[in-house]
Design an enzyme around this catalytic site. Sequence first.
Site, PDB file in Angstrom:
ATOM      1  N   ASP A 106       0.818  -1.215   0.000  1.00 56.50           N
ATOM      2  CA  ASP A 106       0.000   0.000   0.000  1.00 56.50           C
ATOM      3  C   ASP A 106       0.849   1.261   0.000  1.00 56.50           C
ATOM      4  O   ASP A 106       2.023   1.239   0.364  1.00 56.50           O
ATOM      5  CB  ASP A 106      -0.922   0.012   1.231  1.00 56.50           C
ATOM      6  N   GLU A 107       0.236   2.346  -0.404  1.00 55.58           N
ATOM      7  CA  GLU A 107       0.775   3.700  -0.248  1.00 55.58           C
ATOM      8  C   GLU A 107       2.236   3.833  -0.673  1.00 55.58           C
ATOM      9  O   GLU A 107       3.080   4.248   0.123  1.00 55.58           O
ATOM     10  CB  GLU A 107       0.644   4.156   1.217  1.00 55.58           C
ATOM     11  N   VAL A 108       2.552   3.474  -1.886  1.00 56.23           N
ATOM     12  CA  VAL A 108       3.915   3.646  -2.355  1.00 56.23           C
ATOM     13  C   VAL A 108       4.070   5.058  -2.924  1.00 56.23           C
ATOM     14  O   VAL A 108       3.327   5.476  -3.810  1.00 56.23           O
ATOM     15  CB  VAL A 108       4.261   2.599  -3.437  1.00 56.23           C
TER      16      VAL A 108
END
EC number: 3.2.1.52
Lengths: 536, 531
Positions: free
Chosen positions: B327-329
């Site tokens: 997630d959330e790269v």
Amino acid sequence: MSAVSSGQQTRPMYYLLLLMILQLGLHTAEGVWPLPQTLISSTERFPLSPQAFYFGYGRQSAAQQGCSVLDEAFKRYFSLIFPDYTSAYGILRFSTDKPFTVEVSVDRADCDGYPDENSSERYNMSVFAGRASLKAETVWGALRGLETLSQLVYQDDFGSYFVNKTDIEDFPRFQFRGILLDTSRHYLPVQAILKTLDAMAYSKFNVFHWHIVDDPSFPYQSRTFPMLSSKGAFHPMTHIYTQSDVRRVISYARMRGIRVLPEFDSPGHTKSWGQGQPDLLTPCYKGGIPSGTFGPVNPALPSTYQFMAALFKEVSSVFPDSYIHLGGDEVDFSCWKSNPYVRAFMQKMGFGSDFTKLEAFYMEKIVNITSALNKTSIVWQDVFDYHERIPKDTVLHIWKGTPASYHDELSRMTKAGMRVVLAAPWYINHISYGQDWRNYYTVQPLNFSGTEEQKKLVIGGEVCMWGEYVDATNLTPRLWPRASAAAERLWSDEKQTSNVDKAFPRLQDFRCKLVRRGIQAEPLYVGHCKQEYQGV
Amino acid sequence: MLVLLKFVVLLLALGSGQARQPHVVVEDAEPVFEPSKFGSLWPLPQKLKSTQDAFKLTSFRIVDAKDSSAGPSCNILQNAYRRYYEYMFGAGQKQGVFKLRRSGPSDLTGLQVWITSADSECDGYPSVKSDESCESLPFLIVICLETFSQLVYEDEYGKSVNATIITDFPRFKHRGILLDTSRHFLPIKVILANLETMAMNKFNVFHWHIVDDQSFPYLSRTFPQLSQQGSYHPYTHVYTPADVKMVIEFARLRGIRVVPEFDTPGHTQSWGKGQPDLLTPCYSGPKPSGAFGPVNPILNTTYDFMTQFFKEISTVFPDGYVHLGGDEVDFTCWKSNPDIQRFMDAQGFGQDYSKLESFYIQKLLDIVTTTKKGYMIWQEVFDNGVKLKPDTVVHVWIGGGSNEEMGKVTAAGYTTILSAPWYLDYISYAQDWQKYYKVEPLNFNGTEKQKALVIGGEACLWGEYVDATNLTPRLWPRASAVGERLWSSKDVTDINDAFNRLSAHRCRMVERGIPAEPLFSSYCQREYKGI
């Protein structure tokens, strides 16, 4: 930090080098919460050893050994200063450490008294090589100084104790710094109250406002009216405060320089009273007949005032503080309106249909009862808002509104010459995601329009932890360290403590101190404490 | 395979005697809540028939039935017997002293547990395929014991239980709690206490978000430097192999799976401290800035590391699934790095960094596949079009549009679990449990077949503002609301009845030593003592 402590794989030379860097950069004594008024510290530090650490009374001190408040405090603060200390410590290594003595002097030996509204909490402290000198006017001031001292001592990574050379002059900005706990919506076991008193002392709070009864339950076991708790408590045996419980709370608080201010809120918020005291509450009517429900205290019956006089006589003897909180908030008039006898009484008294006059009539009689008992009344702001005639020595308690509206209220009340306690910005039972302590910290209690004289009438503030959603399971982490933010606002100089970002690391540090002392104070944000909380 | 917990039958068999009237008297000190007709059962069983015939529990024992295939050597059962005996009767009670009193027809003296399958599987681990109905696998008997313990009530004469028939099974197979041990380190004691509480609420997956940007407390045998350098403290704030084993075994005894999450390529700041060159160096202009970004996806060493690391993980954690995050790269660091840009050009990715992310994840998934584990991933991995194995579990967490996401994921044929409405770290004033309770996980547009792909949900307690001091009261009983939603039948939606049962259930948790916070003004017979 982790690089330093990972000794296993670090070469000794490297290790030493790092250690020296640490020693240089590390502790100035800014880790005191709430921040003292004046604090000068140097990086010169003195090692402390629990084997060679002594508390003593100065030769000039009015109090000497045998002073209960200070003797007890020495025992407490020894453990707080040396949290790792066990008696085995001394056997293992024979001490050749240089002794360090804390010399305490007070001007008045008020060792067996109670702190009151005029008690001085001022103290001066100097830490030199081998000695600290703590001077205060009263034992209560000395307690505050001991707390500060305990926060000045720190441990390095190897567990050795140090204190830096320091000079402190300190006194509270406000005289009244309170925490309200509500033991009616949920019963709080005595242990939870005592733990809160401990934590209060760590943040230099000095008033425990005990909102002891309310609509949901009446846990106070009255000597005069035992039916109040046997009918009105959640459980008549397990969910009550006996006389000895109350005495224990008061004496525990006294030892920590904390006043216990009881609140017996009326005429509203009294549903639980009615169960053990027939005819005290107003019967509500529906369609000409009693509906079976009850409203506020019945102000139209003489028996009401006889009961109140007897109850407050008891309360004033059980609770030594000179204040009694009489409540007076949120009175719902609909039941009074429905009751023909109350309406008839209104006619007789010439109140017309203005029920605020009836409320004023009631409150005035109650205030007169407590005045006759030589107690100062404190009441919620509603009483000021709705009525004109309040004795001048009554203290008003602001609980409502936005910053703009409570500042207006402060203006109005102080203009009328009344003393005020501010609670509105510190309703800490309201929770939200994130760092809401910042809101509590940035409150400006005196930022209202008024003369210097008016501002002096603001005697302090109070953090309220109402009990709808709080009991022994979650009280402590919800209260701390959020209440500590308000504590600094009420104790410290506002100019020196106006920057919330600067306060952040100090409060983080203080919260770890609380955890170390067994208070489950919740985290401000990501991070860790050297010693995490060991409970569940 | 058929396993029977025989208590239901037993109660009925005893039901013919004269039963005392159950003692439910509402005192004039009106309790704030009304007792539910379902007592304090939580989560509510699927089918329940109870009568007013009360049996007093006398010299009560929980024993293996004569023909049971599981005996004293089955530690799951023996531990559960002891645990529930203590919950029902207290640990200190002496037994056999008052034998004089003969047990009458309205007395209940024992609960027999009958495992009828040939293989009792006492040494196994729960898996996503486990059937948890009360008439099923042996190590999930604990769930039925929990139900039984909730039927027991106390009056002034002692403990009793009413004759009851229960048929029970969970609506969803995956009922998880996420704890985050990176933002704050959680002492083992706290994790165990919460596994215990999970069992009381019939949760069966502990999603251990064990590492993240802030710290790396997992002590890896292969790469000890990860925690040595990346934890808050290399000795006091780490989970040793023995700690991890203890958590897994404690969970197993309670029918709970432990799914570890090692989130990459983002959320990995702490990894970089103990593993040089793992993270992407960020550039400021032409020079490295000294800061680091996500895992560096262009180096072979990265994949060598991941291969060895996940090989270890697959042996340490017995569960069939590993959560791989994803997630959330944040692409800014990758964008700044000239080597990455060259790699992008060589691969023909243009400026589309989600392709680079997919490239990384793809390789990671291949690595994990060789360890014979299934994987769970956060929804972004699916959103970015990474090729996934058919048994991948897609974890939906982004609030707003989570229904659409569930529709999309299931339309693509993937199994999914829902967390978006259950981020319990977000707190607000008053009874927010109702909000969690009212969620209907299958409330999205899709076919029956799609809905069957929703295998459950998870309540997430992220750790920014949570550590040992406040975790337990913040999680319970708010997570219990999620527990019932995931266990009980879809039509169990009466919020008032839920309030009444949950109030009683929370007091039971308190009585069992768990500081579960109150729902509203009221009291428990025995308040929390652990102050």
